[in-house]
Write a protein that holds these residues in place. Structure first.
Motif, PDB file in Angstrom:
ATOM      1  N   LEU A   1      39.862  27.982  40.709  1.00  0.00           N
ATOM      2  CA  LEU A   1      39.501  28.998  41.701  1.00  0.00           C
ATOM      3  C   LEU A   1      40.402  28.871  42.932  1.00  0.00           C
ATOM      4  CD1 LEU A   1      37.146  31.079  42.736  1.00  0.00           C
ATOM      5  CD2 LEU A   1      36.639  29.118  44.187  1.00  0.00           C
ATOM      6  N   ALA A   2      40.629  27.632  43.372  1.00  0.00           N
ATOM      7  CA  ALA A   2      41.446  27.424  44.562  1.00  0.00           C
ATOM      8  C   ALA A   2      42.883  27.869  44.318  1.00  0.00           C
ATOM      9  CB  ALA A   2      41.411  25.951  44.977  1.00  0.00           C
ATOM     10  N   THR A   3      43.422  27.545  43.154  1.00  0.00           N
ATOM     11  CA  THR A   3      44.803  27.933  42.860  1.00  0.00           C
ATOM     12  C   THR A   3      44.935  29.450  42.796  1.00  0.00           C
ATOM     13  OG1 THR A   3      45.188  25.870  41.694  1.00  0.00           O
ATOM     14  CG2 THR A   3      46.672  27.691  41.177  1.00  0.00           C
ATOM     15  N   ALA A   4      43.962  30.105  42.173  1.00  0.00           N
ATOM     16  CA  ALA A   4      43.976  31.569  42.125  1.00  0.00           C
ATOM     17  C   ALA A   4      43.887  32.132  43.539  1.00  0.00           C
ATOM     18  CB  ALA A   4      42.814  32.075  41.268  1.00  0.00           C
ATOM     19  N   GLY A   5      43.012  31.527  44.342  1.00  0.00           N
ATOM     20  CA  GLY A   5      42.841  31.995  45.721  1.00  0.00           C
ATOM     21  C   GLY A   5      44.094  31.783  46.551  1.00  0.00           C
ATOM     22  N   ILE A   6      44.777  30.651  46.323  1.00  0.00           N
ATOM     23  CA  ILE A   6      46.005  30.376  47.073  1.00  0.00           C
ATOM     24  C   ILE A   6      47.107  31.349  46.651  1.00  0.00           C
ATOM     25  CG2 ILE A   6      47.853  28.670  47.362  1.00  0.00           C
ATOM     26  CD1 ILE A   6      45.565  26.515  47.305  1.00  0.00           C
ATOM     27  N   ALA A   7      47.200  31.627  45.340  1.00  0.00           N
ATOM     28  CA  ALA A   7      48.199  32.591  44.863  1.00  0.00           C
ATOM     29  C   ALA A   7      47.988  33.933  45.567  1.00  0.00           C
ATOM     30  CB  ALA A   7      48.104  32.766  43.350  1.00  0.00           C
ATOM     31  N   ALA A   8      46.737  34.354  45.658  1.00  0.00           N
ATOM     32  CA  ALA A   8      46.431  35.629  46.300  1.00  0.00           C
ATOM     33  C   ALA A   8      46.689  35.561  47.804  1.00  0.00           C
ATOM     34  CB  ALA A   8      44.978  36.013  46.028  1.00  0.00           C
ATOM     35  N   TRP A   9      46.279  34.465  48.411  1.00  0.00           N
ATOM     36  CA  TRP A   9      46.433  34.272  49.868  1.00  0.00           C
ATOM     37  C   TRP A   9      47.912  34.302  50.251  1.00  0.00           C
ATOM     38  CZ3 TRP A   9      43.692  33.896  54.300  1.00  0.00           C
ATOM     39  CH2 TRP A   9      44.195  33.155  55.372  1.00  0.00           C
ATOM     40  N   LEU A  10      48.742  33.563  49.492  1.00  0.00           N
ATOM     41  CA  LEU A  10      50.177  33.539  49.793  1.00  0.00           C
ATOM     42  C   LEU A  10      50.804  34.904  49.528  1.00  0.00           C
ATOM     43  CD1 LEU A  10      51.116  30.051  48.272  1.00  0.00           C
ATOM     44  CD2 LEU A  10      50.873  30.626  50.694  1.00  0.00           C
ATOM     45  N   GLY A  11      50.234  35.638  48.586  1.00  0.00           N
ATOM     46  CA  GLY A  11      50.753  36.960  48.271  1.00  0.00           C
ATOM     47  C   GLY A  11      50.173  38.051  49.161  1.00  0.00           C
ATOM     48  N   GLY A  12      49.262  37.673  50.066  1.00  0.00           N
ATOM     49  CA  GLY A  12      48.699  38.640  51.001  1.00  0.00           C
ATOM     50  C   GLY A  12      47.757  39.635  50.350  1.00  0.00           C
ATOM     51  N   ARG A  13      47.032  39.213  49.302  1.00  0.00           N
ATOM     52  CA  ARG A  13      46.095  40.123  48.657  1.00  0.00           C
ATOM     53  C   ARG A  13      44.748  39.418  48.460  1.00  0.00           C
ATOM     54  NH1 ARG A  13      49.862  38.311  44.775  1.00  0.00           N
ATOM     55  NH2 ARG A  13      48.873  36.918  43.285  1.00  0.00           N
ATOM     56  N   GLU A  14      43.734  40.197  48.135  1.00  0.00           N
ATOM     57  CA  GLU A  14      42.432  39.638  47.799  1.00  0.00           C
ATOM     58  C   GLU A  14      42.517  39.029  46.399  1.00  0.00           C
ATOM     59  OE1 GLU A  14      39.395  39.727  49.583  1.00  0.00           O
ATOM     60  OE2 GLU A  14      40.699  40.320  51.250  1.00  0.00           O
ATOM     61  N   THR A  15      41.793  37.934  46.172  1.00  0.00           N
ATOM     62  CA  THR A  15      41.779  37.311  44.845  1.00  0.00           C
ATOM     63  C   THR A  15      41.178  38.279  43.823  1.00  0.00           C
ATOM     64  OG1 THR A  15      41.374  35.219  45.959  1.00  0.00           O
ATOM     65  CG2 THR A  15      41.085  35.252  43.570  1.00  0.00           C
ATOM     66  N   GLY A  16      41.898  38.507  42.751  1.00  0.00           N
ATOM     67  CA  GLY A  16      41.431  39.454  41.744  1.00  0.00           C
ATOM     68  C   GLY A  16      41.422  38.844  40.350  1.00  0.00           C
ATOM     69  N   VAL A  17      41.030  39.656  39.395  1.00  0.00           N
ATOM     70  CA  VAL A  17      40.937  39.216  37.999  1.00  0.00           C
ATOM     71  C   VAL A  17      42.265  38.632  37.518  1.00  0.00           C
ATOM     72  CG1 VAL A  17      40.653  40.048  35.631  1.00  0.00           C
ATOM     73  CG2 VAL A  17      39.046  40.769  37.400  1.00  0.00           C
ATOM     74  N   ASP A  18      43.385  39.270  37.891  1.00  0.00           N
ATOM     75  CA  ASP A  18      44.691  38.801  37.427  1.00  0.00           C
ATOM     76  C   ASP A  18      45.047  37.432  37.992  1.00  0.00           C
ATOM     77  OD1 ASP A  18      44.928  41.089  35.990  1.00  0.00           O
ATOM     78  OD2 ASP A  18      46.242  42.115  37.439  1.00  0.00           O
ATOM     79  N   ASP A  19      44.495  37.110  39.168  1.00  0.00           N
ATOM     80  CA  ASP A  19      44.712  35.771  39.717  1.00  0.00           C
ATOM     81  C   ASP A  19      43.832  34.756  38.990  1.00  0.00           C
ATOM     82  OD1 ASP A  19      46.463  36.514  41.978  1.00  0.00           O
ATOM     83  OD2 ASP A  19      44.695  37.576  42.707  1.00  0.00           O
ATOM     84  N   LEU A  20      42.609  35.153  38.663  1.00  0.00           N
ATOM     85  CA  LEU A  20      41.625  34.211  38.129  1.00  0.00           C
ATOM     86  C   LEU A  20      41.836  33.905  36.648  1.00  0.00           C
ATOM     87  CD1 LEU A  20      38.542  35.790  39.901  1.00  0.00           C
ATOM     88  CD2 LEU A  20      39.426  33.490  40.340  1.00  0.00           C
ATOM     89  N   ARG A  21      42.216  34.921  35.887  1.00  0.00           N
ATOM     90  CA  ARG A  21      42.259  34.754  34.424  1.00  0.00           C
ATOM     91  C   ARG A  21      43.204  33.650  33.950  1.00  0.00           C
ATOM     92  NH1 ARG A  21      40.039  38.883  30.288  1.00  0.00           N
ATOM     93  NH2 ARG A  21      41.085  37.725  28.673  1.00  0.00           N
ATOM     94  N   PRO A  22      44.431  33.562  34.492  1.00  0.00           N
ATOM     95  CA  PRO A  22      45.325  32.509  33.983  1.00  0.00           C
ATOM     96  C   PRO A  22      44.793  31.102  34.226  1.00  0.00           C
ATOM     97  CG  PRO A  22      46.534  34.071  35.361  1.00  0.00           C
ATOM     98  CD  PRO A  22      45.080  34.392  35.520  1.00  0.00           C
ATOM     99  N   LEU A  23      43.973  30.933  35.247  1.00  0.00           N
ATOM    100  CA  LEU A  23      43.445  29.598  35.543  1.00  0.00           C
ATOM    101  C   LEU A  23      42.145  29.325  34.795  1.00  0.00           C
ATOM    102  CD1 LEU A  23      44.957  27.658  37.415  1.00  0.00           C
ATOM    103  CD2 LEU A  23      45.527  30.003  37.967  1.00  0.00           C
ATOM    104  N   ALA A  24      41.536  30.362  34.247  1.00  0.00           N
ATOM    105  CA  ALA A  24      40.276  30.183  33.506  1.00  0.00           C
ATOM    106  C   ALA A  24      40.516  30.100  32.007  1.00  0.00           C
ATOM    107  CB  ALA A  24      39.320  31.335  33.817  1.00  0.00           C
ATOM    108  N   THR A  25      41.730  30.431  31.580  1.00  0.00           N
ATOM    109  CA  THR A  25      42.068  30.437  30.163  1.00  0.00           C
ATOM    110  C   THR A  25      42.561  29.048  29.757  1.00  0.00           C
ATOM    111  OG1 THR A  25      42.743  32.721  30.426  1.00  0.00           O
ATOM    112  CG2 THR A  25      43.476  31.608  28.434  1.00  0.00           C
ATOM    113  N   ARG A  26      42.033  28.528  28.661  1.00  0.00           N
ATOM    114  CA  ARG A  26      42.473  27.222  28.177  1.00  0.00           C
ATOM    115  C   ARG A  26      42.699  27.300  26.668  1.00  0.00           C
ATOM    116  NH1 ARG A  26      40.450  26.002  33.036  1.00  0.00           N
ATOM    117  NH2 ARG A  26      38.352  26.823  32.836  1.00  0.00           N
TER     118      ARG A  26
END
Lengths: 106, 501, 385
Positions: free
Chosen positions: B444-469
């Motif tokens: 969750l934090a990595t997805a949130g940081i990706a979005a934060w650094l990109g200047g956007r709200e955390t979305g499905v596209d940020d979350l999915r790669p980190l939730a997939t195993r």
């Protein structure tokens, strides 16, 4: 009946039904391994098998989650050098001194 | 594999227990797989049943609901209508040409493997079912903060599990911090066990469920629950500090203190720092569902009110994948009562889809209850959001990924210098989420940081790669190898096998 | 906008080409449909190998690339974890050792360093190797990089030299003046260019199709297993069984697995390599990963209790004759290709990038590109299945 486990030469008591992690924490031991890169101390974090922070060697089997393993009488708990004792009899230190690097770079 | 079960249920928490019992009672042959050695999940985690004491149930909600389900599980298992496999984890699910699911399982611990062998039942590695109900539950959501990897920092659920499951308080003087109503039972539970709870540190403004009448009214009993916690907090003299966060966990080799500060509505510090001496820090920011199994099967996802990635389901808990049903936290974090109702509903849907239609009135009642509980959950999520500006708390050296020991600076560099614009690229270039836990803790934090650094709200596209195993849990190579045909070293390395053209 | 060169694809080959073209003074734009290094470059082991190649044009390109990695790019090696760890090829039988020795004769003649390793010397190289092996060969030039870091840093260096990188920009067609390619149409506007380089990896055949030329690049799926972190130097070299060379050169569509085992800077051990032609199927294959595990354990019995923590798959860009496509396309002047490197693209990227930049500015290339000519294949309808 109280179980007795050993950790780094210390005897740790556990009530039947307690996990290895609980027994260690109840004995005041909050960390039982160090990280590979930063050498940071680690113990229990998530407590439910998710985070793998609490890895420990149990009776010679490395990398067990201390939060999931039930404490049992006579258990030997060792530092979780990840994968370190996967091959019985192998000595990494020794191998490291005599091994392939010199050969490879000679 | 010998037998294809009618339905496999993964997880024996509130949703999974209810689903397994309901499915068996509807006449289906059920396989129930669970990581833990005994049923109950995180919500009803309790001391080893064989060594239980009456006081173990104190602090448990809806305990009679659990004991009724457990009794039915015992009975149905004894009758051979549920095959219950505790102490095992599913690491891969695939489908065959006929659509049946193949589940590959591994023992959760070396001792559960031994127990499996002792029971005379050959330790199973491959199981099959025509339908699947995934009820894998969830765990504490975490946000990194400087010093959070010091021993003595636990998840709120971890501190609770140690107490409820092992009668062990994790320290002597604690703060419980983060956000959400779950902080209160953790704090009062610790206090009851003799831990001095120096404060509950709540990032948001208020014990919001009392201020959210729509939600509270539609979930009878919840208002009463809140009042009970408030009374217990008062009794144990636990200060409840709202709009406050931990800025840093301090200590040399283990926790010695926390620095806390008041924050504004976005989580930006407004007041001076204050130090509180503690030896236990329990952190929780709500819950995150375990999604690796539904994602492995390609289920469609959505973003819930609390920002979490969840599986999209219809009003019978059917996912977008034929034959795959999901119940409990994976479809939206909402607690045990909701999970039980969803579990029942999913089982009735499987039964109906497999030719055992349910009483329509019962289905209607369950659906109405689920809708009501969902409304309450949404109100709670809105009351306890993640502070929008949480990445501002991070310093360059704050570890984001505990496993791979990746500091925030590495993520910033990967974004700014190397062009990692999305969460997946950030993960591949800086390695958060690449270690033992495969991103369960830092996802969750990595997805949130990706979005934060990109200047956007955390979305499905940020979350999915980190939730997939790719593998749901680590599995010994020896067990993987056993799935291939028996191969001798000579055959494996036979250079006669040079099958060039 | 107008530039000298549009590079299609921000994988490791596109990145190396953009880097060397920028160094050569060209104004470069890289367009990438997805994210940087998001395709096959993110799904490999980071091999920089000479050991697995029989004498011929690919080995010549591998040896040339060695020079580029170790000289032109030497100062950046730490950025992408360049590790000159050496490769150890092992054989289970005397017959296998004999064929390793025969291969080495030709490789030495081409300039490869090879040391014969006897059965008793094997433990000095790898203490955990299975004891019953018959012998092997050691290749000190074999090296490893972290391929995504290679691509990301080369693109960063290219940007520092004035290049632009546009991600989430898909090429939808070509700008033409008669036969001549004069630029690309993209999802975010046209770019005119003196030259367009097709570095789209496994998807390069589709880009070529857009230009009306046939370049037969096909996907060849591979899985890699990643273990839990192990102590440093548990496995010291890239270690593989002799059959790997045969599998690499094979055109069989069925699953082939040959054990390739190596440690990484992060402590995890990577286990490859499977090969199957199943199109772009992204589902996990239990036979593939099971066989990889079994064969890795046959090489290193201690791996039996070690856990796999993830697996990943990728699609090697594979041409029927197993050679990459590098150079100008005479069928569409202005269009160039640098693609089809199969499983060796990471290692060959450095040399490919340098050679293509030499050709683009009209210099004589350090290596003859004729064996890699884009128009060497029969037309599509006659292509062998």
């Amino acid at each position: 009946m109280t179980h007795h486990l050993s950790f780094r030469g210390v005897t740790v008591a556990a009530e039947p039904g307690q996990s290895v992690a609980a027994a260690l924490i109840a004995a005041g031991i909050t960390d039982w391994r160090t990280t590979g890169k930063g050498g940071r101390p680690r113990g229990l974090f998530c407590g439910i098998g998710v985070c793998f922070d609490c890895l420990i060697t149990v009776d010679g089997i490395p990398d067990q989650r201390a939060c999931l393993v039930a404490a049992a009488d006579g258990m030997r708990l060792g530092d979780a050098e990840p994968g370190a004792d996967v091959e019985p009899g192998a000595d990494f230190e020794e191998a490291g001194r005599t091994g392939g690097e010199d050969v490879a770079r000679a | 594999m010998s037998h294809v079960h009618d339905v496999a249920v993964v997880g024996a928490g509130p949703a999974g227990l209810a689903a397994a019992v309901e499915a068996a009672e509807a006449g289906l042959g059920v396989l129930l797989i669970d990581t833990a050695g005994q049923p109950g999940g995180q919500y009803w985690r309790h001391y080893d049943r064989i060594h239980a004491r009456p006081e173990d149930r104190i602090g448990h909600h809806d305990w009679p609901v659990f004991t009724r389900l457990r009794t039915r599980l015992d009975e149905l298992a004894a009758e051979g209508r549920i095959r219950y496999l505790p102490g095992h984890q599913v690491w891969l699910i695939t489908r065959d040409a006929e659509g049946a699911f193949t589940l590959r399982v591994t023992a959760a611990t070396s001792t559960s493997a031994t127990a499996g062998r002792r029971s005379g039942d050959a330790d199973p590695t491959t199981l099959a079912a025509h339908a699947l109900i995934l009820c894998a539950g969830g765990y504490d959501r975490q946000l990194p903060v400087p010093g959070w990897d010091l021993p003595g920092v636990l998840t709120a659920g971890g501190a609770q599990a140690l107490l409820k499951g092992h009668r062990t308080p994790a320290g002597q003087r604690a703060v419980v911090a983060g956000t959400g109503p779950f902080l209160l039972p953790v704090a009062t539970g610790l206090a009851r066990a003799g831990v001095r709870v120096a404060a509950v540190i709540e990032a948001n403004a208020t014990v919001g469920w009392l201020r959210s009448p729509a939600g509270a009214v539609s979930a009878p009993g919840k208002g009463v629950e809140a009042l009970r916690y408030a009374a217990s907090m008062l009794r144990h003299r636990i200060p409840y500090r709202t709009r406050t966060v931990i800025r840093e966990v301090l200590g040399d080799g283990r926790v010695e203190a926390v620095r806390v500060a008041r924050v504004d509505g976005d989580g930006r510090p407004t007041g001076p720092d204050e130090e509180i001496a503690v030896d236990l820090v329990a952190l929780g920011w709500g819950f995150t569902p375990s999604l690796e199994l539904p994602l492995m099967l390609g289920a469609e996802t959505a973003q819930d009110t609390d920002g979490s990635l969840v599986v999209a389901v219809d009003d019978s808990q059917r996912s977008s994948v034929d034959g795959l049903y999901v119940a409990g936290e994976a479809t939206g974090v909402g607690g045990a009562t909701l999970a039980v109702q969803e579990g029942r509903l999913s089982a009735l849907a499987v039964a109906a889809d497999r030719g055992h239609p349910a009483d329509p009135a019962r289905t209607r009642r369950l659906r109405a209850a689920v809708r009501r509980a969902r409304r309450f959950a949404a109100a709670m999520h809105r009351t306890y959001p993640l502070p929008r500006a949480w990445p501002d708390w991070l310093t360059e050296t704050t570890l984001v990924c505990r496993c791979e020991e990746v500091p925030y600076a590495d993520l910033r560099r990967a974004h700014h210098d190397l062009g990692a614009e999305d969460a997946r690229t950030l993960k591949m270039l800086a390695r958060p989420g690449m270690g033992w836990c495969q991103g369960r803790v830092c996802g969750l934090a990595t997805a949130g940081i990706a979005a934060w650094l990109g200047g956007r709200e955390t979305g499905v596209d940020d979350l999915r790669p980190l939730a997939t195993r790719s593998l749901a849990v680590p599995v010994p190579l020896g067990e993987l190898a056993a799935l291939a045909e028996e191969t001798t070293p000579a055959e494996a390395l036979d250079e006669g096998g040079r099958n060039g053209d | 906008m107008s530039v000298d060169l549009v590079v299609v694809g921000a994988g490791v080959v596109g990145a190396a080409s953009a880097y060397f073209a920028t160094l050569a003074g060209l104004r470069v734009v890289v367009v990438e449909r997805g994210a940087i290094a998001g395709g096959t470059s993110s799904a490999g082991e980071g091999n920089v190998l000479v050991s697995d190649k029989e004498a011929g044009p690919e080995l010549d390109l591998a040896l040339y690339s060695q020079r580029i990695w170790r000289e032109d790019l030497a100062e950046h090696g730490d950025l992408w974890e360049f590790e000159s760890k050496g490769g150890l090829v092992v054989a289970a039988s005397e017959q296998g050792v004999a064929s390793l020795r025969a291969l080495a004769v030709h490789q030495r003649r081409a300039g490869v360093e090879v040391r014969d390793v006897t059965r008793s010397e094997l433990p000095d190289y790898e203490p955990h190797l299975a004891p019953q092996l018959a012998g092997g060969a050691f290749y000190p030039q074999d090296a490893q990089v972290q391929p995504m870091l290679v691509a990301a840093h080369l693109l960063r260096l290219a940007r520092a030299g004035g290049a632009q990188v546009r991600t989430r920009t898909e090429v939808t067609g070509f700008l033409r003046a008669g036969d001549r390619v004069t630029g690309v149409r993209t999802s975010s506007g046209d770019i005119t260019a003196g030259a367009v380089l097709n570095a789209a990896g496994t998807w390069a055949g589709g880009i070529a199709d857009l230009a009306g030329v046939h370049v037969p690049v096909l996907p060849r799926r591979g899985f890699i297993l990643v273990t839990q972190p192990l102590p440093a130097r548990t496995i010291r070299h890239k270690v593989y069984a002799a059959e790997y060379v045969g599998d690499v050169a094979s055109s069989d569509a069925a699953l082939q697995t040959s054990p390739v085992v190596e440690g990484t800077a992060g402590g995890t051990v990577l286990i490859g390599a499977s090969r199957e032609r199943v199109g772009f199927d992204r589902s996990i294959s239990v036979p593939a990963i099971g066989t990889l595990a079994a064969k890795a354990i046959a090489l290193f019995p201690m791996l039996r209790e070690v856990r796999a923590i993830r697996t990943y798959l990728g699609f090697r860009p594979y041409c029927p004759d197993h050679l990459p496509v590098i150079g100008a396309d005479p069928r569409a002047p202005g269009l160039w290709h640098a693609c089809g490197h199969e499983g060796a693209g990471i290692g060959l990227s450095a040399g490919t990038g340098k050679l293509i930049s030499q050709a683009l500015v009209g210099q004589r290339t350090d290596l003859d590109l004729t064996p890699f000519a884009p128009d060497r294949f029969p037309p599509a309808e006659e292509a062998p299945r």
